[in-house]
Design a protein around this motif. Structure first.
Motif, PDB file in Angstrom:
ATOM      1  N   CYS A  70       0.840  -1.196   0.000  1.00 15.16           N
ATOM      2  CA  CYS A  70       0.000   0.000   0.000  1.00 15.16           C
ATOM      3  C   CYS A  70       0.876   1.247   0.000  1.00 15.16           C
ATOM      4  N   THR A  71       0.274   2.366  -0.379  1.00 16.56           N
ATOM      5  CA  THR A  71       0.958   3.653  -0.382  1.00 16.56           C
ATOM      6  C   THR A  71      -0.073   4.757  -0.184  1.00 16.56           C
ATOM      7  N   TYR A  72       0.349   5.847   0.462  1.00 15.02           N
ATOM      8  CA  TYR A  72      -0.512   7.013   0.671  1.00 15.02           C
ATOM      9  C   TYR A  72      -0.307   8.026  -0.442  1.00 15.02           C
ATOM     10  N   ASN A  73      -1.318   8.888  -0.630  1.00 14.05           N
ATOM     11  CA  ASN A  73      -1.081  10.060  -1.461  1.00 14.05           C
ATOM     12  C   ASN A  73      -0.388  11.130  -0.615  1.00 14.05           C
ATOM     13  N   HIS A  74      -0.135  12.313  -1.190  1.00 14.92           N
ATOM     14  CA  HIS A  74       0.719  13.306  -0.541  1.00 14.92           C
ATOM     15  C   HIS A  74       0.154  13.821   0.780  1.00 14.92           C
ATOM     16  N   GLY A  77      -2.111  12.129   2.733  1.00 11.16           N
ATOM     17  CA  GLY A  77      -2.540  11.052   3.612  1.00 11.16           C
ATOM     18  C   GLY A  77      -4.030  10.814   3.654  1.00 11.16           C
ATOM     19  N   GLN A  78      -4.789  11.385   2.711  1.00 12.72           N
ATOM     20  CA  GLN A  78      -6.233  11.202   2.707  1.00 12.72           C
ATOM     21  C   GLN A  78      -6.664   9.992   1.879  1.00 12.72           C
ATOM     22  N   LEU A  79      -5.840   9.611   0.908  1.00 14.71           N
ATOM     23  CA  LEU A  79      -6.146   8.456   0.065  1.00 14.71           C
ATOM     24  C   LEU A  79      -5.119   7.357   0.315  1.00 14.71           C
ATOM     25  N   LEU A  80      -5.576   6.125   0.330  1.00 16.17           N
ATOM     26  CA  LEU A  80      -4.713   4.961   0.484  1.00 16.17           C
ATOM     27  C   LEU A  80      -4.914   4.056  -0.719  1.00 16.17           C
ATOM     28  N   ILE A  81      -3.817   3.771  -1.429  1.00 23.43           N
ATOM     29  CA  ILE A  81      -3.862   2.897  -2.599  1.00 23.43           C
ATOM     30  C   ILE A  81      -3.268   1.553  -2.197  1.00 23.43           C
ATOM     31  N   THR A  82      -4.010   0.476  -2.394  1.00 20.30           N
ATOM     32  CA  THR A  82      -3.656  -0.847  -1.873  1.00 20.30           C
ATOM     33  C   THR A  82      -3.629  -1.880  -2.988  1.00 20.30           C
ATOM     34  N   GLY A  83      -2.566  -2.679  -3.024  1.00 20.09           N
ATOM     35  CA  GLY A  83      -2.473  -3.795  -3.952  1.00 20.09           C
ATOM     36  C   GLY A  83      -2.917  -5.084  -3.285  1.00 20.09           C
ATOM     37  N   LEU A  84      -3.745  -5.865  -3.966  1.00 22.27           N
ATOM     38  CA  LEU A  84      -4.389  -7.032  -3.372  1.00 22.27           C
ATOM     39  C   LEU A  84      -3.834  -8.337  -3.939  1.00 22.27           C
ATOM     40  N   SER A  85      -4.145  -9.417  -3.234  1.00 24.88           N
ATOM     41  CA  SER A  85      -3.678 -10.738  -3.637  1.00 24.88           C
ATOM     42  C   SER A  85      -4.401 -11.273  -4.869  1.00 24.88           C
ATOM     43  N   ASN A  86      -5.518 -10.670  -5.250  1.00 24.47           N
ATOM     44  CA  ASN A  86      -6.225 -11.099  -6.454  1.00 24.47           C
ATOM     45  C   ASN A  86      -5.833 -10.292  -7.685  1.00 24.47           C
ATOM     46  N   SER A 131      -2.090 -11.703 -11.370  1.00 27.02           N
ATOM     47  CA  SER A 131      -1.459 -12.332 -10.212  1.00 27.02           C
ATOM     48  C   SER A 131      -1.336 -11.287  -9.101  1.00 27.02           C
ATOM     49  N   PRO A 132      -1.006 -11.693  -7.876  1.00 24.04           N
ATOM     50  CA  PRO A 132      -0.982 -10.744  -6.749  1.00 24.04           C
ATOM     51  C   PRO A 132      -0.074  -9.548  -6.986  1.00 24.04           C
ATOM     52  N   VAL A 133      -0.542  -8.371  -6.552  1.00 24.99           N
ATOM     53  CA  VAL A 133       0.240  -7.135  -6.625  1.00 24.99           C
ATOM     54  C   VAL A 133       1.123  -7.074  -5.380  1.00 24.99           C
ATOM     55  N   ILE A 134       2.452  -7.133  -5.570  1.00 25.13           N
ATOM     56  CA  ILE A 134       3.366  -7.235  -4.434  1.00 25.13           C
ATOM     57  C   ILE A 134       4.089  -5.926  -4.136  1.00 25.13           C
ATOM     58  N   ASP A 135       3.997  -4.934  -5.006  1.00 30.51           N
ATOM     59  CA  ASP A 135       4.602  -3.634  -4.715  1.00 30.51           C
ATOM     60  C   ASP A 135       3.861  -2.565  -5.497  1.00 30.51           C
ATOM     61  N   ILE A 136       3.743  -1.381  -4.873  1.00 30.63           N
ATOM     62  CA  ILE A 136       2.955  -0.311  -5.479  1.00 30.63           C
ATOM     63  C   ILE A 136       3.496   1.025  -4.998  1.00 30.63           C
ATOM     64  N   GLU A 137       3.448   2.024  -5.860  1.00 32.46           N
ATOM     65  CA  GLU A 137       3.931   3.349  -5.470  1.00 32.46           C
ATOM     66  C   GLU A 137       3.344   4.399  -6.410  1.00 32.46           C
ATOM     67  N   LEU A 138       3.047   5.578  -5.825  1.00 25.64           N
ATOM     68  CA  LEU A 138       2.621   6.719  -6.620  1.00 25.64           C
ATOM     69  C   LEU A 138       3.840   7.451  -7.153  1.00 25.64           C
ATOM     70  N   ILE A 139       3.753   7.947  -8.382  1.00 22.74           N
ATOM     71  CA  ILE A 139       4.838   8.727  -8.961  1.00 22.74           C
ATOM     72  C   ILE A 139       4.673  10.175  -8.531  1.00 22.74           C
ATOM     73  N   ASN A 140       5.703  10.984  -8.758  1.00 26.73           N
ATOM     74  CA  ASN A 140       5.834  12.272  -8.086  1.00 26.73           C
ATOM     75  C   ASN A 140       4.628  13.188  -8.207  1.00 26.73           C
ATOM     76  N   ASP A 141       3.892  13.182  -9.323  1.00 25.48           N
ATOM     77  CA  ASP A 141       2.768  14.098  -9.467  1.00 25.48           C
ATOM     78  C   ASP A 141       1.478  13.544  -8.850  1.00 25.48           C
ATOM     79  N   TYR A 142       1.526  12.342  -8.294  1.00 31.21           N
ATOM     80  CA  TYR A 142       0.410  11.726  -7.572  1.00 31.21           C
ATOM     81  C   TYR A 142      -0.817  11.497  -8.457  1.00 31.21           C
ATOM     82  N   THR A 143      -0.645  11.504  -9.781  1.00 25.75           N
ATOM     83  CA  THR A 143      -1.744  11.184 -10.683  1.00 25.75           C
ATOM     84  C   THR A 143      -1.499   9.883 -11.421  1.00 25.75           C
TER      85      THR A 143
END
Length: 643
Positions: free
Chosen positions: A484-488, A490-499, A521-533
């Motif tokens: 998972c990762t937060y936006n800048h 901390g109001q939004l949480l983006i989560t990668g799931l096992s499905n 297949s399962p999402v094992i890593d996730i990140e927002l890029i600098n502009d958060y879009t």
């Protein structure tokens, strides 16, 4: 956003031209039902006021919630209080309108529906007495809100706030076509003016043989040196100085791995060199027409022009060669190894300032150490789990205080550590579960934690200060949040799931606002890029892709990478501060790629591992520091010179 209606008409015209009648009807229906009113602020404010005058509380809340989800939640965290004040002002105007028109039933309905949401806020404490106050317009608590001045001020503030957001929000390409066309037209006009200036003949006084006139005045000798100083390539092109500094040390630099300069001459840009020759020739021809110009000055100017042409060509060739070799200028300054761990390093994370690095291994050992100037251990922590399988599966620093960090292990244990006093402050034990990931909020003193047990996964939100569980975030059934990762803010949480899906949570409303199907297949890593879009995600089968959050069905790019199978992983990729380069874990070590990695070559190969399980890129100081953790128990510190 002034061109939205114009672009809407263009889209309609195009659909009609193509004969897409059903699409045109659907487009018209969507336009009629849209809540942004074509991004016209006056229409949105009028709609809000219409709901207030009609006592339509449900529609009022729906429209404000839509604006909050679509736009307000993407703003910086320091705007949150202002947004809350505007929302409260709109709700108070609803009550004032109902009180002025003696609609006591509407006031009662308002507090019945809104009490669960408003009762915890101090500014609403005295408003719960409004239904029982006679003549509230005369009461000092409410009187200001009944004044025309307050109502007009609130509407102007709301109008200006929405107008500012619409002006600053990123626009799609279709809306910027007109602006780009005008800019291109303006640049073309400027080019034409410059071309006319260059084509004007140089006015030179000619000397007649019949009437020689007064003796021509030659410029003093110092003028030649003045010209040299003014027209030096170092003054004209500051990059030459940077290239000169990089050339110090000869052509056998181990950093740049340059070939001899003789090969560089073959790489001169063909569009640059002929231009310089033409300009020089034209300049000399114009000078040769005047016998009044001193031969000394012409000779000096010719030598100067020739020297400038030669230096610029070499400088251009060197910069092109350097760009081909190291792309935008990342230079590997040094590499060190941290060898205090005895087993595989699963987690590595630098604090915000880059002064400390925390690494956790498969034996539950956590090392705190300094990466610069050379790795040195500061503190050591050990997981207190009695079970033998106590690998550190999650680790993160507290956002607002670099002194503390959290870690989670394979047996459901979460601990908060103090690096200065080298002690554990508290712990939370989740029996029968495994901590998959945990992440600290960048703006608040909370952290989110993903648990996995034999039945299902849970996503929990804890308060760091009290270690109390605030709430359980909504999740799909029979899935686990793997990253998972937060936006800048901390109001939004983006989560990668096992499905293979990606969830986007709105933490303020505790609801899922989007569910993206990205991987098989399962999402094992996730990140927002600098502009958060834009979001970058990696799956267990090695698929790495970038998606747009504004257009969730759009895949910007995707590629395949090789990762260590049947191993517990930490962070597998991360970005530099600009988001233009990616540090990616590979089987032989960390590699730095220019985005997107599937279409660009490697910028730097850091190496040093037999299997890379985690990485981190700290850009807090001028020299970026890349940390990679390997299956052999070594952490590699690579210090880079940023471009």
């Amino acid at each position: 956003m002034s061109h939205v209606q114009y672009v809407d008409e263009l889209v309609k015209e195009y659909l009609l031209f193509r004969g897409f009648s059903q699409t045109l009807r659907a487009f018209d229906n969507d336009l009629k039902a849209e809540k942004e009113k074509g991004f016209r602020v006056d229409k949105i404010v009028d709609q809000l006021m219409q709901y207030i005058y009609n006592y339509d509380l449900t529609s009022l809340r729906e429209l404000w919630g839509h604006l909050d989800t679509r736009m307000f939640s993407r703003l910086e965290s320091h705007f949150a209080s202002g947004i809350r004040k505007l929302e409260n002002a709109v709700l108070k105007m609803y009550l004032v309108n109902a009180a002025v028109n003696n609609k006591q039933d509407r006031i009662q309905e308002f507090f019945t529906k809104m009490a669960p949401e408003l009762q915890g806020h101090s500014e609403w404490k005295e408003w719960f007495a409004l239904p029982f106050v006679k003549n509230p317009e005369d009461n000092p608590i409410y009187s200001v809100h009944f004044s025309r001045q307050w109502q007009d001020t609130m509407l102007v503030s709301l109008h200006n706030f929405l107008a500012t957001i619409f002006q600053c929000m990123p626009q799609p390409t279709l809306l910027t076509i007109d602006e780009d066309t005008n800019r291109l037209k303006r640049l073309q006009e400027e080019n034409e003016v410059l071309k006319q200036r260059l084509s004007e003949p140089v006015k030179v006084e000619t000397v007649s043989d019949v009437n020689p006139g007064p003796t021509p005045q030659y410029p003093p000798i110092m003028d030649d040196f003045y010209i040299i100083a003014q027209e030096s390539p170092l003054m004209e092109n500051p990059k030459t100085l940077k290239s000169l500094i990089r050339n110090i040390g000869g052509g056998s630099s181990p950093i740049l791995s340059r070939k001899p300069v003789t090969n560089i001459k073959k790489q001169v840009d063909p569009e640059i060199a002929p231009t310089k020759r033409t300009n020089t020739k034209g300049r000399l021809n114009s000078l040769s027409k005047s016998d009044a110009v001193a031969k000394r000055s012409i000779s000096c100017d010719s030598r100067l022009t020739s020297s400038r042409k030669r230096d610029s060509s070499i400088d251009t060739a060197f910069e092109r060669k350097t760009k081909d070799k190291i792309d935008t200028g990342y230079i590997l300054l040094s590499q060190e190894e941290y060898t205090e761990h005895k087993t595989s390093i699963i987690q590595c994370k630098s604090n915000a300032s880059g002064s400390y690095v925390a690494t956790g291994d498969a034996d539950g050992i956590i090392k705190i150490w300094t990466p610069i100037p050379s790795p040195k251990t500061v503190a050591t922590f050990t997981s207190t789990t009695a079970n033998s399988n106590k690998a550190v599966t999650a680790l993160d620093w507290i956002s607002k205080n670099e002194r503390y960090f959290l870690h989670g292990d394979n047996n459901g244990l979460i601990q908060l550590h103090d690096t200065r006093d080298c002690k554990t402050l508290w712990e939370i034990q989740n029996e029968g579960s495994r901590i998959v990931t945990l992440l600290c909020n960048p703006a608040e003193s909370t952290f989110v934690c993903s648990l996995s047990d034999s039945n299902e996964g849970k996503l929990l939100l804890y308060d760091i200060k009290t270690k109390k569980l605030e709430r359980t975030l909504p999740m799909e059934q029979n899935v686990t949040a793997l990253c998972c990762t937060y936006n800048h803010n901390g109001q939004l949480l983006i989560t990668g799931l096992s499905n293979g899906n990606i969830l986007i949570h709105d933490l303020r409303r505790n609801e899922i606002i989007d569910n993206l199907s990205c991987h098989s297949s399962p999402v094992i890593d996730i990140e927002l890029i600098n502009d958060y879009t834009n979001i970058c995600a990696q799956s267990e089968d090695g698929k790495l892709c970038q998606r747009s959050l504004n257009h969730t069905s759009k895949t910007i790019w995707e590629t395949k990478v090789k990762i260590e199978k049947n191993a517990v992983h930490g962070k597998l990729f991360t970005f530099d501060q600009s988001g233009s380069h990616m540090l990616l874990c590979t089987q032989s070590g960390g590699n730095i790629y220019k985005m997107p990695p599937g279409m660009q070559g490697k910028v730097l190969e850091l190496g040093g591992h037999k299997g890379t399980l985690c990485c981190d890129w700290s850009t807090a100081n001028q020299s970026g520091t890349c940390i990679t953790g390997g299956a052999e128990g070594k952490a590699r510190v690579s210090t880079l010179l940023s471009p």
